[in-house]
Design a protein around this motif. Structure first.
Motif, PDB file in Angstrom:
ATOM      1  N   LEU A  79      -4.165  -8.094   0.786  1.00 49.29           N
ATOM      2  CA  LEU A  79      -2.727  -8.142   1.071  1.00 49.29           C
ATOM      3  C   LEU A  79      -1.972  -8.723  -0.121  1.00 49.29           C
ATOM      4  N   ILE A  80      -2.515  -9.770  -0.735  1.00 45.17           N
ATOM      5  CA  ILE A  80      -1.901 -10.337  -1.944  1.00 45.17           C
ATOM      6  C   ILE A  80      -1.795  -9.273  -3.022  1.00 45.17           C
ATOM      7  N   LEU A  81      -2.833  -8.490  -3.178  1.00 41.63           N
ATOM      8  CA  LEU A  81      -2.838  -7.414  -4.165  1.00 41.63           C
ATOM      9  C   LEU A  81      -1.647  -6.482  -3.973  1.00 41.63           C
ATOM     10  N   GLN A  82      -1.391  -6.087  -2.737  1.00 41.58           N
ATOM     11  CA  GLN A  82      -0.291  -5.160  -2.475  1.00 41.58           C
ATOM     12  C   GLN A  82       1.071  -5.821  -2.672  1.00 41.58           C
ATOM     13  N   VAL A  83       1.168  -7.106  -2.302  1.00 46.06           N
ATOM     14  CA  VAL A  83       2.431  -7.819  -2.510  1.00 46.06           C
ATOM     15  C   VAL A  83       2.684  -7.999  -4.008  1.00 46.06           C
ATOM     16  N   LEU A  84       1.642  -8.257  -4.782  1.00 45.18           N
ATOM     17  CA  LEU A  84       1.794  -8.363  -6.231  1.00 45.18           C
ATOM     18  C   LEU A  84       2.359  -7.077  -6.818  1.00 45.18           C
ATOM     19  N   ARG A 126     -15.476  -3.782  -0.735  1.00 43.64           N
ATOM     20  CA  ARG A 126     -14.192  -4.466  -0.926  1.00 43.64           C
ATOM     21  C   ARG A 126     -13.622  -4.160  -2.309  1.00 43.64           C
ATOM     22  N   ARG A 127     -14.478  -4.032  -3.292  1.00 44.99           N
ATOM     23  CA  ARG A 127     -13.995  -3.631  -4.622  1.00 44.99           C
ATOM     24  C   ARG A 127     -13.403  -2.221  -4.560  1.00 44.99           C
ATOM     25  N   ALA A 128     -14.056  -1.331  -3.839  1.00 46.53           N
ATOM     26  CA  ALA A 128     -13.545   0.036  -3.716  1.00 46.53           C
ATOM     27  C   ALA A 128     -12.185   0.045  -3.025  1.00 46.53           C
ATOM     28  N   LEU A 129     -12.032  -0.781  -2.006  1.00 48.66           N
ATOM     29  CA  LEU A 129     -10.755  -0.839  -1.299  1.00 48.66           C
ATOM     30  C   LEU A 129      -9.670  -1.449  -2.187  1.00 48.66           C
ATOM     31  N   ALA A 130     -10.042  -2.439  -3.000  1.00 49.59           N
ATOM     32  CA  ALA A 130      -9.069  -3.027  -3.927  1.00 49.59           C
ATOM     33  C   ALA A 130      -8.554  -1.979  -4.907  1.00 49.59           C
ATOM     34  N   LEU A 131      -9.430  -1.136  -5.405  1.00 40.55           N
ATOM     35  CA  LEU A 131      -8.999  -0.076  -6.320  1.00 40.55           C
ATOM     36  C   LEU A 131      -8.083   0.911  -5.607  1.00 40.55           C
ATOM     37  N   ARG A 132      -8.408   1.223  -4.377  1.00 42.98           N
ATOM     38  CA  ARG A 132      -7.580   2.150  -3.603  1.00 42.98           C
ATOM     39  C   ARG A 132      -6.182   1.577  -3.363  1.00 42.98           C
ATOM     40  N   LEU A 133      -6.099   0.249  -3.204  1.00 39.73           N
ATOM     41  CA  LEU A 133      -4.823  -0.381  -2.847  1.00 39.73           C
ATOM     42  C   LEU A 133      -4.038  -0.889  -4.047  1.00 39.73           C
ATOM     43  N   GLY A 134      -4.520  -0.602  -5.262  1.00 37.82           N
ATOM     44  CA  GLY A 134      -3.672  -0.903  -6.412  1.00 37.82           C
ATOM     45  C   GLY A 134      -4.250  -1.718  -7.536  1.00 37.82           C
ATOM     46  N   PRO A 161      10.645 -11.930   8.217  1.00 36.94           N
ATOM     47  CA  PRO A 161      11.511 -10.779   7.940  1.00 36.94           C
ATOM     48  C   PRO A 161      11.022  -9.931   6.773  1.00 36.94           C
ATOM     49  N   ARG A 162      10.550 -10.584   5.708  1.00 39.34           N
ATOM     50  CA  ARG A 162      10.039  -9.821   4.569  1.00 39.34           C
ATOM     51  C   ARG A 162       8.738  -9.110   4.908  1.00 39.34           C
ATOM     52  N   ALA A 163       7.877  -9.764   5.676  1.00 38.49           N
ATOM     53  CA  ALA A 163       6.627  -9.119   6.074  1.00 38.49           C
ATOM     54  C   ALA A 163       6.904  -7.868   6.897  1.00 38.49           C
ATOM     55  N   ILE A 164       7.838  -7.969   7.831  1.00 37.06           N
ATOM     56  CA  ILE A 164       8.202  -6.813   8.656  1.00 37.06           C
ATOM     57  C   ILE A 164       8.758  -5.686   7.786  1.00 37.06           C
ATOM     58  N   ALA A 165       9.613  -6.044   6.840  1.00 39.35           N
ATOM     59  CA  ALA A 165      10.209  -5.025   5.972  1.00 39.35           C
ATOM     60  C   ALA A 165       9.158  -4.332   5.113  1.00 39.35           C
ATOM     61  N   LEU A 166       8.200  -5.082   4.597  1.00 40.44           N
ATOM     62  CA  LEU A 166       7.161  -4.490   3.747  1.00 40.44           C
ATOM     63  C   LEU A 166       6.319  -3.479   4.518  1.00 40.44           C
ATOM     64  N   VAL A 167       6.005  -3.798   5.780  1.00 38.36           N
ATOM     65  CA  VAL A 167       5.227  -2.864   6.593  1.00 38.36           C
ATOM     66  C   VAL A 167       6.087  -1.676   7.021  1.00 38.36           C
ATOM     67  N   ALA A 168       7.300  -1.952   7.475  1.00 39.53           N
ATOM     68  CA  ALA A 168       8.180  -0.889   7.960  1.00 39.53           C
ATOM     69  C   ALA A 168       8.527   0.113   6.867  1.00 39.53           C
ATOM     70  N   GLN A 169       8.662  -0.374   5.629  1.00 40.04           N
ATOM     71  CA  GLN A 169       9.009   0.499   4.504  1.00 40.04           C
ATOM     72  C   GLN A 169       7.792   1.131   3.837  1.00 40.04           C
ATOM     73  N   GLY A 170       6.602   0.846   4.355  1.00 34.98           N
ATOM     74  CA  GLY A 170       5.391   1.442   3.807  1.00 34.98           C
ATOM     75  C   GLY A 170       4.971   0.880   2.459  1.00 34.98           C
ATOM     76  N   LYS A 171       5.463  -0.301   2.100  1.00 33.70           N
ATOM     77  CA  LYS A 171       5.114  -0.889   0.810  1.00 33.70           C
ATOM     78  C   LYS A 171       3.801  -1.661   0.859  1.00 33.70           C
ATOM     79  N   VAL A 172       3.383  -2.047   2.051  1.00 31.03           N
ATOM     80  CA  VAL A 172       2.085  -2.677   2.247  1.00 31.03           C
ATOM     81  C   VAL A 172       1.374  -1.946   3.378  1.00 31.03           C
ATOM     82  N   ASP A 173       0.153  -1.521   3.129  1.00 29.12           N
ATOM     83  CA  ASP A 173      -0.649  -0.795   4.112  1.00 29.12           C
ATOM     84  C   ASP A 173      -1.576  -1.789   4.798  1.00 29.12           C
TER      85      ASP A 173
END
Length: 346
Positions: free
Chosen positions: A179-184, A201-209, A291-303
């Protein structure tokens, strides 16, 4: 009769009947929709406690959860049956830390799911109305659950203050690290070099950015020709996580420690930390970030769904604890559903 997962002591998780207490003034009853198995829950299972919060009597874990309201809450614009998230952190609101904007550091906090306060690995739970968090109608129960760990990630990145296009090392690619990776990425960080001992987990990290993902901090050292990076965020459960974060940092760098180490102990090489002149911060829980967490999920910026690897019924809760404690391959984030698995998960 309701049932719940109880932690009796280190390594001892059981499902048993749960006598729901009476509600108090200002509380509302929530039917639990889903609850995440967090790293801190796992520390209670593996170590019997975290610091001064120890298991003195059987208690119900679970602080990452969502549920359905059992009554209308007109003051929040919510009706019975609405899906909501719950902020587990009830700070006192009047100490110097709360007044200065740091409720996450309140020494008088009553935290749902930390002993002696029962958590949400059960079917129903009373919670203060003030801790109810409204979520968009499009959110699933697991989306709402993941707002709490995403909030932890947001708070960690707030502390880190990544500069635009700054290179970052991420030590640990568990749920919080991912999650930190995506927020970064959302915050404008530059190249992100990650490391984790588990291949999935390394493979997922690469997939997520992540730009690169290695098995250990030695890979980060090699990629930077031994210089290290100006910003390092650690999100492991290992006593060596602090050490590895130091070794990933360059001279004069910044380190943010997010993980809780097994055994409540860090292993650090003092000389390596001193000689780098590092600026070190410790991250604990979160502030007012929903509020920011909700916005990040709602806007598709964090999976957040990408981080969920396994789903269990309440009866399977003890097995979920055992499998995570054994560090079973393929596990990342597990979700427990007291009312039964969602239809799409089979």
């Amino acid at each position: 009769m309701s049932h719940a997962v109880f932690l009796h002591a280190a390594g001892d998780a059981r499902v048993a009947p749960f006598n729901l207490r009476a509600g108090a003034a200002g509380e509302t009853l929530v039917e639990v929709a889903a609850v995440g198995l967090c790293g801190s829950d796992l520390h209670y299972y593996k170590d019997g406690g975290i610091g001064s919060a120890v298991i003195a009597a059987p208690f119900v874990p679970g602080h990452e959860f969502s549920g359905w309201l059992t009554e209308d809450l007109p003051e929040w614009g919510l009706v019975r049956g609405a899906l909501v998230a719950v902020d587990p952190n009830r700070a006192c609101g009047h100490c110097a830390h709360c007044r200065s904007g740091h409720p996450n550091l309140c020494p008088e906090v009553a935290f749902i799911g930390a002993p002696p306060h029962d958590g949400a690995m059960t079917e129903r739970i009373w919670v203060p109305k003030s801790q109810i968090v409204a979520v968009p109608e499009s959110f699933s129960p697991s989306d709402a659950v993941m707002l709490e760990p995403l909030g932890v990630a947001i708070h960690a990145v707030d502390l880190a203050r990544p500069r635009l296009l700054e290179r970052v090392a991420l030590v640990g690619c568990g749920p919080i690290g991912l999650l930190i990776l995506q927020v970064l990425r959302t915050a404008g960080a530059g190249e992100i070099l990650a490391c984790d001992p588990q291949p999935h987990r390394r493979a997922l990290a690469l997939r997520l950015g992540a730009d690169k993902a290695g098995a250990s901090v030695a890979d980060i050292a090699a990629w930077t020709e031994g210089e290290g990076l100006p910003l390092v965020i650690e999100a492991t459960n290992a006593p060596e996580g602090f050490r590895d974060a130091i070794r990933a940092a360059r001279i004069g760098g910044r380190v943010v420690l997010v993980g809780i180490p097994d055994g409540d102990r860090y292993v650090i090489p003092a000389a390596e930390a001193r000689r780098r002149g590092l600026n070190i911060k410790f991250s604990r829980r979160m502030g007012h970030v929903y509020p920011r967490a909700i916005a990040l999920v709602a806007q598709g910026k964090v999976d957040v769904e990408a981080v969920i690897s396994h789903r269990f019924t309440l009866a399977e809760g003890p097995a979920a604890f055992r499998r995570h404690a054994a560090n079973e391959a393929g596990l990342v984030k597990s979700m427990i559903y007291p009312a039964g698995l969602p239809a799409q998960t089979g």
